[in-house]
Design an enzyme around this catalytic site. Structure first.
Site, PDB file in Angstrom:
ATOM      1  N   GLY A  59       0.773  -1.245   0.000  1.00  0.00           N
ATOM      2  CA  GLY A  59       0.000   0.000   0.000  1.00  0.00           C
ATOM      3  C   GLY A  59       0.796   1.283   0.000  1.00  0.00           C
ATOM      4  O   GLY A  59       0.327   2.307  -0.496  1.00  0.00           O
ATOM      5  N   GLU A 114       3.445   3.839   6.459  1.00  0.00           N
ATOM      6  CA  GLU A 114       2.240   3.024   6.252  1.00  0.00           C
ATOM      7  C   GLU A 114       1.238   3.829   5.429  1.00  0.00           C
ATOM      8  O   GLU A 114       1.179   5.058   5.555  1.00  0.00           O
ATOM      9  CB  GLU A 114       1.677   2.638   7.631  1.00  0.00           C
ATOM     10  CG  GLU A 114       0.309   1.999   7.662  1.00  0.00           C
ATOM     11  CD  GLU A 114       0.245   0.617   7.040  1.00  0.00           C
ATOM     12  OE1 GLU A 114       0.805   0.444   5.940  1.00  0.00           O
ATOM     13  OE2 GLU A 114      -0.395  -0.273   7.621  1.00  0.00           O
ATOM     14  N   ASP A 115       0.463   3.128   4.609  1.00  0.00           N
ATOM     15  CA  ASP A 115      -0.543   3.849   3.819  1.00  0.00           C
ATOM     16  C   ASP A 115      -1.694   4.334   4.693  1.00  0.00           C
ATOM     17  O   ASP A 115      -2.073   5.493   4.660  1.00  0.00           O
ATOM     18  CB  ASP A 115      -1.050   2.976   2.647  1.00  0.00           C
ATOM     19  CG  ASP A 115      -1.561   1.601   3.082  1.00  0.00           C
ATOM     20  OD1 ASP A 115      -1.425   1.240   4.274  1.00  0.00           O
ATOM     21  OD2 ASP A 115      -2.083   0.876   2.214  1.00  0.00           O
ATOM     22  N   ASP A 118      -6.085   1.600  10.245  1.00  0.00           N
ATOM     23  CA  ASP A 118      -7.517   1.372  10.454  1.00  0.00           C
ATOM     24  C   ASP A 118      -7.704   0.780  11.855  1.00  0.00           C
ATOM     25  O   ASP A 118      -7.818   1.520  12.829  1.00  0.00           O
ATOM     26  CB  ASP A 118      -8.042   0.458   9.334  1.00  0.00           C
ATOM     27  CG  ASP A 118      -9.541   0.236   9.405  1.00  0.00           C
ATOM     28  OD1 ASP A 118     -10.198   0.847  10.262  1.00  0.00           O
ATOM     29  OD2 ASP A 118     -10.061  -0.551   8.586  1.00  0.00           O
ATOM     30  N   LYS A 146      -7.501   6.535  10.275  1.00  0.00           N
ATOM     31  CA  LYS A 146      -8.960   6.604  10.444  1.00  0.00           C
ATOM     32  C   LYS A 146      -9.354   7.019  11.858  1.00  0.00           C
ATOM     33  O   LYS A 146     -10.523   7.255  12.129  1.00  0.00           O
ATOM     34  CB  LYS A 146      -9.605   5.267  10.064  1.00  0.00           C
ATOM     35  CG  LYS A 146      -9.567   5.012   8.552  1.00  0.00           C
ATOM     36  CD  LYS A 146     -10.423   3.833   8.134  1.00  0.00           C
ATOM     37  CE  LYS A 146     -10.371   3.638   6.621  1.00  0.00           C
ATOM     38  NZ  LYS A 146     -11.032   2.377   6.195  1.00  0.00           N
ATOM     39  N   PHE A 166     -14.184   2.959   2.968  1.00  0.00           N
ATOM     40  CA  PHE A 166     -13.091   2.187   2.392  1.00  0.00           C
ATOM     41  C   PHE A 166     -12.480   2.999   1.259  1.00  0.00           C
ATOM     42  O   PHE A 166     -13.157   3.362   0.296  1.00  0.00           O
ATOM     43  CB  PHE A 166     -13.568   0.830   1.877  1.00  0.00           C
ATOM     44  CG  PHE A 166     -12.420  -0.119   1.676  1.00  0.00           C
ATOM     45  CD1 PHE A 166     -11.912  -0.853   2.741  1.00  0.00           C
ATOM     46  CD2 PHE A 166     -11.815  -0.242   0.430  1.00  0.00           C
ATOM     47  CE1 PHE A 166     -10.825  -1.704   2.565  1.00  0.00           C
ATOM     48  CE2 PHE A 166     -10.729  -1.095   0.247  1.00  0.00           C
ATOM     49  CZ  PHE A 166     -10.242  -1.824   1.320  1.00  0.00           C
ATOM     50  N   ASP A 173      -5.517  -0.363  -2.264  1.00  0.00           N
ATOM     51  CA  ASP A 173      -6.258  -1.219  -3.198  1.00  0.00           C
ATOM     52  C   ASP A 173      -7.555  -1.721  -2.604  1.00  0.00           C
ATOM     53  O   ASP A 173      -7.757  -1.709  -1.385  1.00  0.00           O
ATOM     54  CB  ASP A 173      -5.412  -2.442  -3.562  1.00  0.00           C
ATOM     55  CG  ASP A 173      -5.354  -3.458  -2.410  1.00  0.00           C
ATOM     56  OD1 ASP A 173      -4.995  -3.049  -1.294  1.00  0.00           O
ATOM     57  OD2 ASP A 173      -5.696  -4.635  -2.629  1.00  0.00           O
ATOM     58  N   ARG A 179      -4.866   0.642  -7.289  1.00  0.00           N
ATOM     59  CA  ARG A 179      -3.636   1.203  -6.717  1.00  0.00           C
ATOM     60  C   ARG A 179      -3.051   2.317  -7.575  1.00  0.00           C
ATOM     61  O   ARG A 179      -2.356   3.199  -7.082  1.00  0.00           O
ATOM     62  CB  ARG A 179      -2.560   0.111  -6.584  1.00  0.00           C
ATOM     63  CG  ARG A 179      -2.843  -0.937  -5.522  1.00  0.00           C
ATOM     64  CD  ARG A 179      -1.574  -1.731  -5.235  1.00  0.00           C
ATOM     65  NE  ARG A 179      -1.826  -2.999  -4.576  1.00  0.00           N
ATOM     66  CZ  ARG A 179      -1.974  -3.155  -3.253  1.00  0.00           C
ATOM     67  NH1 ARG A 179      -1.896  -2.117  -2.459  1.00  0.00           N
ATOM     68  NH2 ARG A 179      -2.191  -4.349  -2.747  1.00  0.00           N
TER      69      ARG A 179
HETATM   70  P1  IMP Z   1      -5.323  -2.294  10.093  1.00  0.00           P
HETATM   71  O1  IMP Z   1      -4.470  -3.460  10.492  1.00  0.00           O
HETATM   72  O2  IMP Z   1      -6.792  -2.551  10.319  1.00  0.00           O
HETATM   73  O3  IMP Z   1      -4.893  -0.977  10.721  1.00  0.00           O
HETATM   74  O4  IMP Z   1      -5.224  -2.159   8.539  1.00  0.00           O
HETATM   75  C1  IMP Z   1      -4.065  -1.778   7.956  1.00  0.00           C
HETATM   76  C2  IMP Z   1      -3.949  -2.211   6.517  1.00  0.00           C
HETATM   77  O5  IMP Z   1      -5.218  -2.567   5.954  1.00  0.00           O
HETATM   78  C3  IMP Z   1      -3.449  -1.047   5.712  1.00  0.00           C
HETATM   79  O6  IMP Z   1      -2.066  -1.144   5.567  1.00  0.00           O
HETATM   80  C4  IMP Z   1      -4.158  -1.207   4.393  1.00  0.00           C
HETATM   81  O7  IMP Z   1      -3.363  -1.980   3.530  1.00  0.00           O
HETATM   82  C5  IMP Z   1      -5.417  -1.950   4.724  1.00  0.00           C
HETATM   83  N1  IMP Z   1      -6.558  -1.016   4.822  1.00  0.00           N
HETATM   84  C6  IMP Z   1      -7.169  -0.557   5.923  1.00  0.00           C
HETATM   85  N2  IMP Z   1      -8.161   0.298   5.614  1.00  0.00           N
HETATM   86  C7  IMP Z   1      -8.150   0.395   4.270  1.00  0.00           C
HETATM   87  C8  IMP Z   1      -8.933   1.153   3.327  1.00  0.00           C
HETATM   88  O8  IMP Z   1      -9.843   1.957   3.644  1.00  0.00           O
HETATM   89  N3  IMP Z   1      -8.607   0.980   2.025  1.00  0.00           N
HETATM   90  C9  IMP Z   1      -7.620   0.143   1.599  1.00  0.00           C
HETATM   91  N4  IMP Z   1      -6.867  -0.560   2.444  1.00  0.00           N
HETATM   92  C10 IMP Z   1      -7.131  -0.444   3.772  1.00  0.00           C
HETATM   93 MG    MG Z   2      -1.231  -1.989   3.788  1.00  0.00          MG
END
Ligand code: IMP
Ligand code: MG
Length: 187
Positions: A59, A114-115, A118, A146, A166, A173, A179
């Site tokens: 990402g 990090e992208d 969440d 977020k 999302f 992606d 992407r």
């Molecule tokens: P987390 O572990 O829930 O914080 O999610 C982190 C990873 O999930 C990020 O590095 C993204 O690759 C993916 N992700 C979380 N939210 C989104 C979104 O809204 N769009 C796309 N990818 C997401």
């Molecule tokens: Mg990611």
């Protein structure tokens, strides 16, 4: 086939052709914010710190490419892969981390990139693994946050506080699609 000069990235995914519901961050807004982030990061280090920018794949690949060119310091760049989502939209919490075995973290000043944060599951895990390798310093730069969680080691630099939708584009992606978009939008 169109000539290269007439081709535009468009605002739909490559495969499904599904359109964005709305553009959340335009390409211009992203570029302006990345330029600011580069200066903010550079203000916290000197050349002697020999910064290592570590991007989380996939990402962050576009963000890292733009960000390192916006940091007016010599940096090194490497990538890690932490996968938790597969083809779905909800984090499974089951995170696997792969890194370049030639990359040494010990004693380095690391900026993890990090992208999007969440649930924070991915970044909590990766930060723990990196901290265990005794870096001189470890900070997180997230393009999007977020703000659904507060991390134990919160991001020092955040591009944008993101809505709960999302988001795709600029490296993010949905099932490997979108992407390539220069903007970030909601699907
Ligand atoms: P987390 O572990 O829930 O914080 O999610 C982190 C990873 O999930 C990020 O590095 C993204 O690759 C993916 N992700 C979380 N939210 C989104 C979104 O809204 N769009 C796309 N990818 C997401
Ligand atoms: Mg990611």
């Amino acid at each position: 086939m169109q000539s290269p000069s007439r081709r535009e990235p468009g605002l739909s995914g490559q495969l499904g052709g599904r359109p964005l519901r709305r553009v959340v961050y335009s390409a211009d807004a992203i570029q302006r914010r990345v330029a600011e982030l580069g200066r903010e990061i550079a203000d916290c280090y000197t050349t002697a710190d020999e910064l290592l920018v570590l991007g989380l794949l996939k990402g962050s690949f576009i963000f890292v490419a733009d960000l390192v060119r916006a940091i007016p310091l010599p940096v090194q760049v490497d990538f890690l892969t932490a996968s938790s989502y597969g083809a779905g939209r909800v984090s499974s919490g089951d995170i696997q981390l792969r890194s370049n075995p030639a990359t040494s973290i010990e004693g380095r000043n690391i900026v993890l990139v990090e992208d999007i944060v969440d649930s924070g599951n991915t970044i909590r895990h990766v930060m723990r693994v990196l901290a265990d390798q005794a870096p001189a310093s470890l900070e997180l730069c997230a393009l999007l946050h977020k703000r659904t969680v507060t991390l134990p080691h919160e991001a020092r630099w955040v591009g944008f506080d993101a809505p709960g939708e999302f988001l795709v584009g600029y490296g993010l992606d949905f099932a490997e699609d979108f992407r390539h978009l220069p903007c970030i939008g909601a699907i």
